[in-house]
Write an enzyme that holds these catalytic residues in place. Sequence first.
Site, PDB file in Angstrom:
ATOM      1  N   GLN A   1      -7.668  -0.163   3.564  1.00 29.86           N
ATOM      2  CA  GLN A   1      -8.463  -0.822   4.615  1.00 29.86           C
ATOM      3  C   GLN A   1      -9.811  -1.343   4.115  1.00 29.86           C
ATOM      4  O   GLN A   1     -10.494  -2.067   4.847  1.00 29.86           O
ATOM      5  CB  GLN A   1      -8.679   0.127   5.804  1.00 29.86           C
ATOM      6  CG  GLN A   1      -7.417   0.380   6.624  1.00 29.86           C
ATOM      7  CD  GLN A   1      -6.920  -0.848   7.405  1.00 29.86           C
ATOM      8  OE1 GLN A   1      -7.662  -1.791   7.644  1.00 29.86           O
ATOM      9  NE2 GLN A   1      -5.654  -0.842   7.784  1.00 29.86           N
TER      10      GLN A   1
ATOM     11  N   THR B   1      12.290  -7.171 -10.740  1.00 37.29           N
ATOM     12  CA  THR B   1      11.676  -8.483 -10.937  1.00 37.29           C
ATOM     13  C   THR B   1      10.461  -8.619 -10.026  1.00 37.29           C
ATOM     14  O   THR B   1      10.510  -8.277  -8.850  1.00 37.29           O
ATOM     15  CB  THR B   1      12.700  -9.601 -10.639  1.00 37.29           C
ATOM     16  OG1 THR B   1      13.799  -9.414 -11.525  1.00 37.29           O
ATOM     17  CG2 THR B   1      12.109 -10.983 -10.843  1.00 37.29           C
TER      18      THR B   1
ATOM     19  N   CYS C   1      -2.191  11.522  23.261  1.00 38.64           N
ATOM     20  CA  CYS C   1      -1.018  12.038  23.955  1.00 38.64           C
ATOM     21  C   CYS C   1       0.246  11.712  23.169  1.00 38.64           C
ATOM     22  O   CYS C   1       0.399  10.620  22.654  1.00 38.64           O
ATOM     23  CB  CYS C   1      -0.960  11.367  25.323  1.00 38.64           C
ATOM     24  SG  CYS C   1       0.462  11.805  26.261  1.00 38.64           S
TER      25      CYS C   1
ATOM     26  N   GLY D   1       0.806  -1.214   0.000  1.00 43.08           N
ATOM     27  CA  GLY D   1       0.000   0.000   0.000  1.00 43.08           C
ATOM     28  C   GLY D   1       0.843   1.269   0.000  1.00 43.08           C
ATOM     29  O   GLY D   1       0.535   2.245  -0.689  1.00 43.08           O
ATOM     30  N   THR D   2       1.925   1.254   0.772  1.00 42.97           N
ATOM     31  CA  THR D   2       2.756   2.458   0.881  1.00 42.97           C
ATOM     32  C   THR D   2       3.325   2.862  -0.479  1.00 42.97           C
ATOM     33  O   THR D   2       3.246   4.023  -0.881  1.00 42.97           O
ATOM     34  CB  THR D   2       3.906   2.214   1.887  1.00 42.97           C
ATOM     35  OG1 THR D   2       3.319   1.892   3.153  1.00 42.97           O
ATOM     36  CG2 THR D   2       4.792   3.435   2.037  1.00 42.97           C
TER      37      THR D   2
ATOM     38  N   SER E   1      -3.476  -3.706  -0.608  1.00 49.70           N
ATOM     39  CA  SER E   1      -2.325  -4.332   0.027  1.00 49.70           C
ATOM     40  C   SER E   1      -2.767  -5.714   0.510  1.00 49.70           C
ATOM     41  O   SER E   1      -3.660  -5.825   1.353  1.00 49.70           O
ATOM     42  CB  SER E   1      -1.860  -3.467   1.204  1.00 49.70           C
ATOM     43  OG  SER E   1      -0.785  -4.093   1.852  1.00 49.70           O
ATOM     44  N   ALA E   2      -2.135  -6.755  -0.029  1.00 54.09           N
ATOM     45  CA  ALA E   2      -2.619  -8.121   0.184  1.00 54.09           C
ATOM     46  C   ALA E   2      -2.697  -8.535   1.653  1.00 54.09           C
ATOM     47  O   ALA E   2      -3.600  -9.273   2.052  1.00 54.09           O
ATOM     48  CB  ALA E   2      -1.730  -9.101  -0.581  1.00 54.09           C
ATOM     49  N   HIS E   3      -1.750  -8.047   2.467  1.00 48.06           N
ATOM     50  CA  HIS E   3      -1.712  -8.553   3.852  1.00 48.06           C
ATOM     51  C   HIS E   3      -2.856  -8.028   4.711  1.00 48.06           C
ATOM     52  O   HIS E   3      -3.023  -8.458   5.847  1.00 48.06           O
ATOM     53  CB  HIS E   3      -0.347  -8.280   4.499  1.00 48.06           C
ATOM     54  CG  HIS E   3      -0.072  -6.859   4.889  1.00 48.06           C
ATOM     55  ND1 HIS E   3      -0.051  -6.455   6.205  1.00 48.06           N
ATOM     56  CD2 HIS E   3       0.198  -5.757   4.160  1.00 48.06           C
ATOM     57  CE1 HIS E   3       0.253  -5.156   6.247  1.00 48.06           C
ATOM     58  NE2 HIS E   3       0.398  -4.717   5.013  1.00 48.06           N
TER      59      HIS E   3
ATOM     60  N   ASN F   1      -7.789   3.773   9.051  1.00 49.75           N
ATOM     61  CA  ASN F   1      -7.232   2.569   9.664  1.00 49.75           C
ATOM     62  C   ASN F   1      -7.260   2.603  11.187  1.00 49.75           C
ATOM     63  O   ASN F   1      -7.184   1.572  11.827  1.00 49.75           O
ATOM     64  CB  ASN F   1      -5.799   2.343   9.180  1.00 49.75           C
ATOM     65  CG  ASN F   1      -4.956   3.591   9.242  1.00 49.75           C
ATOM     66  OD1 ASN F   1      -5.274   4.602   8.625  1.00 49.75           O
ATOM     67  ND2 ASN F   1      -3.892   3.539  10.022  1.00 49.75           N
TER      68      ASN F   1
HETATM   69  N1  PLP Z   1      -2.816   2.993   3.955  1.00 52.76           N
HETATM   70  C1  PLP Z   1      -3.560   2.554   4.983  1.00 52.76           C
HETATM   71  C2  PLP Z   1      -4.895   3.175   5.236  1.00 52.76           C
HETATM   72  C3  PLP Z   1      -3.095   1.530   5.801  1.00 52.76           C
HETATM   73  O1  PLP Z   1      -3.833   1.107   6.835  1.00 52.76           O
HETATM   74  C4  PLP Z   1      -1.814   0.978   5.532  1.00 52.76           C
HETATM   75  C5  PLP Z   1      -1.240  -0.062   6.409  1.00 52.76           C
HETATM   76  O2  PLP Z   1      -1.379  -0.025   7.611  1.00 52.76           O
HETATM   77  C6  PLP Z   1      -1.085   1.460   4.431  1.00 52.76           C
HETATM   78  C7  PLP Z   1      -1.616   2.466   3.660  1.00 52.76           C
HETATM   79  C8  PLP Z   1       0.259   0.900   4.091  1.00 52.76           C
HETATM   80  O3  PLP Z   1       0.149  -0.373   3.508  1.00 52.76           O
HETATM   81  P1  PLP Z   1       1.410  -1.371   3.475  1.00 52.76           P
HETATM   82  O4  PLP Z   1       1.552  -1.943   4.825  1.00 52.76           O
HETATM   83  O5  PLP Z   1       1.019  -2.413   2.459  1.00 52.76           O
HETATM   84  O6  PLP Z   1       2.568  -0.584   3.003  1.00 52.76           O
END
Ligand code: PLP
Length: 380
Positions: free
Chosen positions: A178, A236, A328, A70-71, A198-200, A150
């Site tokens: 999410q 790759t 906090c 995702g990042t 994001s697969a995980h 998230n």
């Molecule tokens: N965006 C959101 C809303 C997420 O919750 C997350 C992961 O926690 C990410 C992006 C990042 O995804 P990844 O862990 O696949 O880089």
Amino acid sequence: MVVYLDNAATTPLDKEVFDTMAPYMLEYFGNPSSIHAHGRQVRSAIEKARKTIAGLLNAAPAEIFFTSGGTEADNIAVFSTIRALGIKQAITTRLEHHAVLHSLEALEKLGEINLQYLNYDEKGNLDLDHLESLLTTNNQTFVSIMHANNEIGNLNDVQAISEICLKYNAVFHSDTVQTMGHYQHDLQQLKTHFIVGSAHKFHGPKGVGFIYTNGAVKIPPLIHGGSQERNMRGGTENVYGIIGLAKALEIAYRDMDKHQQYIQSLKNRMIERLTAQIPDVQFNGNSAIAEKSLYTVLNVSLPPSDITEMLLFNLDINKISASGGSACTSGANAGSHVLSALNCDPDRGAIRFSFSKYNTPAEIDYAAEKLAGLYVKVPA
Ligand code: PLP
């Protein structure tokens, strides 16, 4: 009892997904860029995976590009689009994931964009009139607003946002990490330029994801190298990751209604148990409102207490994995930029429970009882 209630952080791999991936670790090891039989075999599996994902999202296979998660997908949308199109104006929210927020802030720091933030109320509901008024006065704008948060689980009306963006010719990216695999995304209906997965987060492997890019926007690669992913991402391919990603999404779509109902019932149970056992328990954002939040996430706001700083530690001792972070930002508590942005009381504790198809009612009861027990033993 060992209880995993941190499924918004990551989900356990589905055995069916693993079984589909395993042959691509051992048997089908060719490099998909090789033109010989070993390579061709793997290339065709990758293209089949792409077709599967595109089919589920009602998109074209050419609009799906595989990434490391995702990042990276969010970074591609932000950096490649803004730079390629020479966009000078961006709008986002203070509640986005850091993958988006820090990317946009980096461009702002470099002087490449002017960054504006949408107004929202104390529950995190976005002010879409504000979006419209910002777009009226802006030149071409990049808009990045997540589908679901998230931390607090708030669902944003991405359909309405996409229509506003379309009206003002803005480029719209939605971080759908999410919601991917948990809600249907129909890209013929939803007029976004980019969404990501994001697969995980849906029982697939870690380190693999994708970006959907609407054919209307042509952007350059973020990672330069070979001609993989039709010159959009050098390197790759993570072959078995991609195979697992497609399988996980296929299973998620196959069982979506059943799992949504089941997981929502677990979340409701947790709300009921906590409300009955902990005086003055509250819920951050919209997370206790079913139609306004992810069914997988519940963000609990706990009364001020001596144990606020030690909540996660105490849950961990009881073999319960959850995540947290109050508003906090001092001491051992790293703090949550989302809860801080919502002006949540820094003296109250915050625990995010996030659920999956593998959780059971007994686990919910156990976690609620252990959390409530902390408050009985050490009153404020
Ligand atoms: N965006 C959101 C809303 C997420 O919750 C997350 C992961 O926690 C990410 C992006 C990042 O995804 P990844 O862990 O696949 O880089």
